[in-house]
Design a protein around this motif. Structure first.
Motif, PDB file in Angstrom:
ATOM      1  N   PRO A   1      -8.440   0.889  -6.129  1.00  0.00           N
ATOM      2  CA  PRO A   1      -8.125   0.689  -4.704  1.00  0.00           C
ATOM      3  C   PRO A   1      -6.651   0.394  -4.457  1.00  0.00           C
ATOM      4  CG  PRO A   1     -10.104  -0.532  -5.302  1.00  0.00           C
ATOM      5  CD  PRO A   1      -9.518   0.002  -6.584  1.00  0.00           C
ATOM      6  N   ILE A   2      -6.113   1.026  -3.403  1.00  0.00           N
ATOM      7  CA  ILE A   2      -4.771   0.753  -2.863  1.00  0.00           C
ATOM      8  C   ILE A   2      -4.990   0.380  -1.394  1.00  0.00           C
ATOM      9  CG2 ILE A   2      -2.485   1.709  -2.316  1.00  0.00           C
ATOM     10  CD1 ILE A   2      -2.859   1.703  -5.293  1.00  0.00           C
ATOM     11  N   PRO A   3      -4.440  -0.688  -0.870  1.00  0.00           N
ATOM     12  CA  PRO A   3      -3.606  -1.677  -1.519  1.00  0.00           C
ATOM     13  C   PRO A   3      -4.281  -2.286  -2.758  1.00  0.00           C
ATOM     14  CG  PRO A   3      -3.699  -2.086   0.845  1.00  0.00           C
ATOM     15  CD  PRO A   3      -4.646  -0.979   0.565  1.00  0.00           C
TER      16      PRO A   3
ATOM     17  N   LYS B   1       3.789   0.165 -11.211  1.00  0.00           N
ATOM     18  CA  LYS B   1       2.719   1.183 -11.239  1.00  0.00           C
ATOM     19  C   LYS B   1       2.371   1.731  -9.856  1.00  0.00           C
ATOM     20  CE  LYS B   1       1.645   0.753 -15.672  1.00  0.00           C
ATOM     21  NZ  LYS B   1       1.504   1.798 -16.662  1.00  0.00           N
ATOM     22  N   VAL B   2       2.572   0.916  -8.795  1.00  0.00           N
ATOM     23  CA  VAL B   2       2.186   1.365  -7.455  1.00  0.00           C
ATOM     24  C   VAL B   2       3.400   1.759  -6.614  1.00  0.00           C
ATOM     25  CG1 VAL B   2       1.031   0.702  -5.289  1.00  0.00           C
ATOM     26  CG2 VAL B   2       0.115  -0.106  -7.481  1.00  0.00           C
ATOM     27  N   PHE B   3       4.468   0.971  -6.690  1.00  0.00           N
ATOM     28  CA  PHE B   3       5.528   1.107  -5.684  1.00  0.00           C
ATOM     29  C   PHE B   3       6.765   1.895  -6.132  1.00  0.00           C
ATOM     30  CE2 PHE B   3       3.011  -2.415  -4.118  1.00  0.00           C
ATOM     31  CZ  PHE B   3       2.975  -2.179  -2.762  1.00  0.00           C
TER      32      PHE B   3
ATOM     33  N   LYS C   1       9.803   8.907  -4.814  1.00  0.00           N
ATOM     34  CA  LYS C   1       9.421  10.258  -4.385  1.00  0.00           C
ATOM     35  C   LYS C   1       9.489  10.368  -2.867  1.00  0.00           C
ATOM     36  CE  LYS C   1       5.313  10.644  -6.754  1.00  0.00           C
ATOM     37  NZ  LYS C   1       4.008  11.240  -7.097  1.00  0.00           N
ATOM     38  N   GLN C   2       8.891   9.369  -2.209  1.00  0.00           N
ATOM     39  CA  GLN C   2       8.763   9.444  -0.746  1.00  0.00           C
ATOM     40  C   GLN C   2      10.131   9.428  -0.054  1.00  0.00           C
ATOM     41  OE1 GLN C   2       6.308  10.032   1.203  1.00  0.00           O
ATOM     42  NE2 GLN C   2       6.840   9.206   3.199  1.00  0.00           N
ATOM     43  N   TRP C   3      11.040   8.598  -0.558  1.00  0.00           N
ATOM     44  CA  TRP C   3      12.297   8.381   0.153  1.00  0.00           C
ATOM     45  C   TRP C   3      13.505   9.043  -0.529  1.00  0.00           C
ATOM     46  CZ3 TRP C   3      11.791   6.795   4.988  1.00  0.00           C
ATOM     47  CH2 TRP C   3      10.582   6.180   5.327  1.00  0.00           C
TER      48      TRP C   3
ATOM     49  N   SER D   1      10.768  -3.728   5.163  1.00  0.00           N
ATOM     50  CA  SER D   1       9.622  -3.624   6.072  1.00  0.00           C
ATOM     51  C   SER D   1       8.759  -2.405   5.716  1.00  0.00           C
ATOM     52  CB  SER D   1      10.096  -3.538   7.524  1.00  0.00           C
ATOM     53  OG  SER D   1      10.840  -2.356   7.700  1.00  0.00           O
ATOM     54  N   THR D   2       9.391  -1.387   5.152  1.00  0.00           N
ATOM     55  CA  THR D   2       8.634  -0.192   4.746  1.00  0.00           C
ATOM     56  C   THR D   2       7.725  -0.528   3.562  1.00  0.00           C
ATOM     57  OG1 THR D   2      10.398   1.249   5.494  1.00  0.00           O
ATOM     58  CG2 THR D   2       8.897   2.172   3.871  1.00  0.00           C
ATOM     59  N   ILE D   3       8.287  -1.220   2.574  1.00  0.00           N
ATOM     60  CA  ILE D   3       7.498  -1.595   1.391  1.00  0.00           C
ATOM     61  C   ILE D   3       6.362  -2.541   1.812  1.00  0.00           C
ATOM     62  CG2 ILE D   3       7.619  -2.651  -0.925  1.00  0.00           C
ATOM     63  CD1 ILE D   3       9.369  -0.122  -0.585  1.00  0.00           C
ATOM     64  N   ASN D   4       6.675  -3.423   2.753  1.00  0.00           N
ATOM     65  CA  ASN D   4       5.681  -4.421   3.164  1.00  0.00           C
ATOM     66  C   ASN D   4       4.556  -3.857   4.016  1.00  0.00           C
ATOM     67  OD1 ASN D   4       6.847  -6.464   1.727  1.00  0.00           O
ATOM     68  ND2 ASN D   4       8.146  -7.155   3.425  1.00  0.00           N
ATOM     69  N   ARG D   5       4.635  -2.575   4.374  1.00  0.00           N
ATOM     70  CA  ARG D   5       3.490  -1.962   5.067  1.00  0.00           C
ATOM     71  C   ARG D   5       2.250  -1.981   4.165  1.00  0.00           C
ATOM     72  NH1 ARG D   5       4.458   1.999   9.264  1.00  0.00           N
ATOM     73  NH2 ARG D   5       2.856   3.342   8.368  1.00  0.00           N
ATOM     74  N   VAL D   6       2.493  -1.955   2.854  1.00  0.00           N
ATOM     75  CA  VAL D   6       1.361  -1.947   1.905  1.00  0.00           C
ATOM     76  C   VAL D   6       1.424  -3.238   1.073  1.00  0.00           C
ATOM     77  CG1 VAL D   6       0.300  -0.684  -0.008  1.00  0.00           C
ATOM     78  CG2 VAL D   6       1.438   0.565   1.833  1.00  0.00           C
TER      79      VAL D   6
ATOM     80  N   ARG E   1     -10.041  -1.966   2.263  1.00  0.00           N
ATOM     81  CA  ARG E   1      -9.614  -1.098   3.366  1.00  0.00           C
ATOM     82  C   ARG E   1      -8.084  -0.975   3.345  1.00  0.00           C
ATOM     83  NH1 ARG E   1     -11.612  -4.242   8.259  1.00  0.00           N
ATOM     84  NH2 ARG E   1     -10.599  -5.829   6.995  1.00  0.00           N
ATOM     85  N   TYR E   2      -7.576   0.211   3.713  1.00  0.00           N
ATOM     86  CA  TYR E   2      -6.116   0.407   3.679  1.00  0.00           C
ATOM     87  C   TYR E   2      -5.434  -0.420   4.768  1.00  0.00           C
ATOM     88  CZ  TYR E   2      -1.842   2.924   2.458  1.00  0.00           C
ATOM     89  OH  TYR E   2      -0.588   3.248   1.994  1.00  0.00           O
ATOM     90  N   PHE E   3      -6.120  -0.509   5.927  1.00  0.00           N
ATOM     91  CA  PHE E   3      -5.554  -1.267   7.047  1.00  0.00           C
ATOM     92  C   PHE E   3      -6.407  -2.504   7.302  1.00  0.00           C
ATOM     93  CE2 PHE E   3      -4.858   3.323   7.942  1.00  0.00           C
ATOM     94  CZ  PHE E   3      -3.482   3.340   7.717  1.00  0.00           C
TER      95      PHE E   3
ATOM     96  N   LYS F   1      12.479   4.661  15.052  1.00  0.00           N
ATOM     97  CA  LYS F   1      11.707   3.526  14.514  1.00  0.00           C
ATOM     98  C   LYS F   1      10.478   4.047  13.789  1.00  0.00           C
ATOM     99  CE  LYS F   1      12.897  -0.274  17.495  1.00  0.00           C
ATOM    100  NZ  LYS F   1      12.669  -0.930  18.749  1.00  0.00           N
ATOM    101  N   TYR F   2      10.099   3.355  12.720  1.00  0.00           N
ATOM    102  CA  TYR F   2       8.928   3.735  11.915  1.00  0.00           C
ATOM    103  C   TYR F   2       7.675   3.213  12.633  1.00  0.00           C
ATOM    104  CZ  TYR F   2       6.607   4.559   7.333  1.00  0.00           C
ATOM    105  OH  TYR F   2       5.820   5.007   6.293  1.00  0.00           O
ATOM    106  N   TYR F   3       7.432   3.775  13.834  1.00  0.00           N
ATOM    107  CA  TYR F   3       6.299   3.355  14.664  1.00  0.00           C
ATOM    108  C   TYR F   3       5.005   3.987  14.172  1.00  0.00           C
ATOM    109  CZ  TYR F   3       8.798   1.811  18.998  1.00  0.00           C
ATOM    110  OH  TYR F   3       9.519   1.170  19.949  1.00  0.00           O
TER     111      TYR F   3
HETATM  112  N1  UDP Z   1       3.902   2.868  -1.006  1.00  0.00           N
HETATM  113  C1  UDP Z   1       3.957   2.908  -2.379  1.00  0.00           C
HETATM  114  N2  UDP Z   1       2.834   3.261  -3.084  1.00  0.00           N
HETATM  115  C2  UDP Z   1       1.677   3.586  -2.471  1.00  0.00           C
HETATM  116  C3  UDP Z   1       1.631   3.557  -1.077  1.00  0.00           C
HETATM  117  C4  UDP Z   1       2.772   3.209  -0.364  1.00  0.00           C
HETATM  118  O1  UDP Z   1       4.999   2.646  -2.957  1.00  0.00           O
HETATM  119  O2  UDP Z   1       0.690   3.896  -3.173  1.00  0.00           O
HETATM  120  C5  UDP Z   1       5.143   2.470  -0.264  1.00  0.00           C
HETATM  121  C6  UDP Z   1       6.069   3.665  -0.046  1.00  0.00           C
HETATM  122  O3  UDP Z   1       7.400   3.210  -0.072  1.00  0.00           O
HETATM  123  C7  UDP Z   1       5.676   4.095   1.347  1.00  0.00           C
HETATM  124  C8  UDP Z   1       5.431   2.747   2.021  1.00  0.00           C
HETATM  125  O4  UDP Z   1       4.809   1.955   1.001  1.00  0.00           O
HETATM  126  O5  UDP Z   1       6.704   4.827   1.987  1.00  0.00           O
HETATM  127  C9  UDP Z   1       4.555   2.782   3.252  1.00  0.00           C
HETATM  128  O6  UDP Z   1       3.330   3.408   2.917  1.00  0.00           O
HETATM  129  P1  UDP Z   1       2.375   4.000   4.071  1.00  0.00           P
HETATM  130  O7  UDP Z   1       1.117   4.419   3.419  1.00  0.00           O
HETATM  131  O8  UDP Z   1       2.306   3.038   5.181  1.00  0.00           O
HETATM  132  O9  UDP Z   1       3.214   5.285   4.527  1.00  0.00           O
HETATM  133  P2  UDP Z   1       2.874   6.465   5.560  1.00  0.00           P
HETATM  134  O10 UDP Z   1       1.387   6.567   5.674  1.00  0.00           O
HETATM  135  O11 UDP Z   1       3.558   6.083   6.836  1.00  0.00           O
HETATM  136  O12 UDP Z   1       3.483   7.652   4.897  1.00  0.00           O
END
Ligand code: UDP
Ligand code: FAD
Length: 387
Positions: A95-97, A152-154, A160-162, A172-177, A186-188, A367-369
């Motif tokens: 599971p992620i988170p 392993k997760v971040f 890759k993503q950024w 704040s982006t990292i802290n979304r997860v 649950r993811y949210f 903004k990352y809305y």
């Molecule tokens: N993230 C990560 N590993 C994951 C999921 C997310 O490192 O398995 C980080 C990554 O930097 C990502 C950010 O958390 O850009 C926000 O993730 P989210 O799933 O909210 O991104 P979105 O769905 O907006 O693409």
């Protein structure tokens, strides 16, 4: 243009919500949309296999804002949907988170028990904790666990993503997860988690169904709009327009990139269809450490569709946004850092000279809305106009 009270650029949530609120007060609205369809990044359509897909990436509705949900419920029925994500780590799908189940799957029982005990002691009242806090913790058990999850997760997913090292990505982006201190998978964590019964496109069609709203598709506003910097007047097809203009596109494009291009991250979205009923066990699987894509979405789970012997998936390959490259034509993610925000502020100041232009939405405000925040923002702005 004189028959319209308001001009709206873009038909995503920012534009569509504004249009509907204003139209409900009897005002006439023109929406100009550069794509061939309404809905912005929320747009859904059926693919060749008859499966409803999210053409601009997976979109899940979740919010704590009851007003937003009540507003949207006027235009669609919704069904409860709690999004769950698995991540492929060390050959296992966890599971992620990252939560206590993930911990138990990847650590020996004795070690997992000890880490859980330490986490409960360190964060007694918390259901979740930031990975950035965990790696700073002074307890060696917690720190080591934090570094494991970070790596392993971040670290690699974020790179890759950024396209930059994780240290350069806004916190704040990292802290979304977060890391979850329990078994909630649950993811949210929001109190309201639902999906529209017939999809987002249908919701948008209903929202924009008004004789006060006219929509012009396939039209870039830059072909119609002229800003006179001397007089601070705005012309639409060479006719002065003094009514409010809601702009929801990228603000650098509006001003012809005069301060340079605002950086965005884009995605090469690769859709695939397979002649089997399911491809994976749930809607989204993240690949933090393998593959060039970040995640695979299987739409049938996400959109509540059943179909024997066929399924459609999406792989997301992150890319630098470049309007000239066919693979990354769309600006998806603003890249939040000091330099980019300064450039954005320059654009914003310039636009503010034109008192009838208002910037609303993820692109226009840089903004990352999430979608609920955009709806909330559009509702708030529309209240200002309707006062
Ligand atoms: N993230 C990560 N590993 C994951 C999921 C997310 O490192 O398995 C980080 C990554 O930097 C990502 C950010 O958390 O850009 C926000 O993730 P989210 O799933 O909210 O991104 P979105 O769905 O907006 O693409
Ligand atoms: P957009 O939807 O981008 O709409 C802007 C519109 O303006 C577009 O239709 C565009 O074509 C048009 N436009 C732009 N410039 C011009 C121009 N010059 N002339 C004419 N028209 C123009 N949020 C969630 O809550 N949950 C999720 O699961 C989720 N997943 C996401 C996944 C991805 C891959 C991405 C990129 C975003 C995700 N989001 C999610 C965020 C969500 O997509 C946005 O918050 C929301 O769609 C933003 O709405 P908007 O109206 O501001 O922008």
């Amino acid at each position: 243009m004189s028959k319209f009270d308001m001009l709206i650029v873009g038909s995503g949530f920012a534009g569509a919500v504004m249009a509907r609120k204003v139209a409900d007060q009897g005002k006439r609205v023109l929406i100009v949309e550069k794509r061939a369809q309404i809905g912005g990044n929320m747009y859904e359509c059926f693919d060749e296999a008859g499966i409803r897909i999210h053409l601009y990436g997976p979109h899940i509705f979740h919010t704590n804002n009851q007003e937003v949900f009540d507003f949207l419920k006027q235009y669609s029925e919704f069904y409860p949907y709690e999004h769950k994500v698995l991540g492929r780590i060390d050959g296992k799908l966890v599971p992620i988170p990252f939560n206590f189940t993930s911990l138990e799957m990847l650590f020996e029982k004795e070690k997992a028990d000890k880490i859980k005990e330490k986490l409960k002691e360190a964060y007694p009242e918390q259901e979740k904790v930031s990975i950035l806090d965990l790696i700073k913790n002074e307890d060696s058990w917690i720190k080591e666990f934090g570094e494991f999850v970070f790596e392993k997760v971040f670290v690699h997913y974020t790179a890759k993503q950024w396209g930059i090292p994780i240290e350069e990505v806004d916190q704040s982006t990292i802290n979304r997860v977060p890391v979850v201190l329990g078994y909630d998978d649950r993811y949210f964590k929001d109190s309201i988690q639902y999906m529209p019964k017939d999809g987002f496109t249908k919701l948008f069609e209903n929202m924009l169904d008004s004789d006060k709203i006219e929509i012009k598709l396939n039209k870039n506003i830059t072909e119609m709009l002229r800003l006179d910097f001397e007089t601070k007047k705005v012309y639409v097809e060479e006719e002065e327009f003094t009514g409010p203009i809601i702009f929801t596109g990228a603000v650098d494009e509006l001003l012809d990139f005069k301060y340079g291009r605002l950086p965005y991250r884009s995605l090469d979205l690769v859709f695939e269809n397979y002649p089997k009923t399911y491809y994976q066990t749930n809607s989204v699987v993240n690949y933090p450490n393998e593959e060039e894509f970040t995640r695979i979405t299987e739409f049938k789970y996400l959109t509540n569709q059943e179909k024997e012997g066929t399924t459609s998936i999406l792989k997301e390959y992150p890319l630098k946004y470049d309007g000239n490259n066919k693979k990354c034509l769309d600006p998806y993610y603003p890249i939040i850092n000091g330099e980019n925000l300064n450039m954005y502020e320059q654009y914003k100041k310039e636009v503010e000279q034109f008192t009838n232009i208002h910037l609303v939405g993820r692109l226009a405000e840089y903004k990352y809305y999430n979608m609920d925040a955009v709806v909330a923002r559009a509702l708030e702005v529309s209240k200002e106009f309707l006062k």
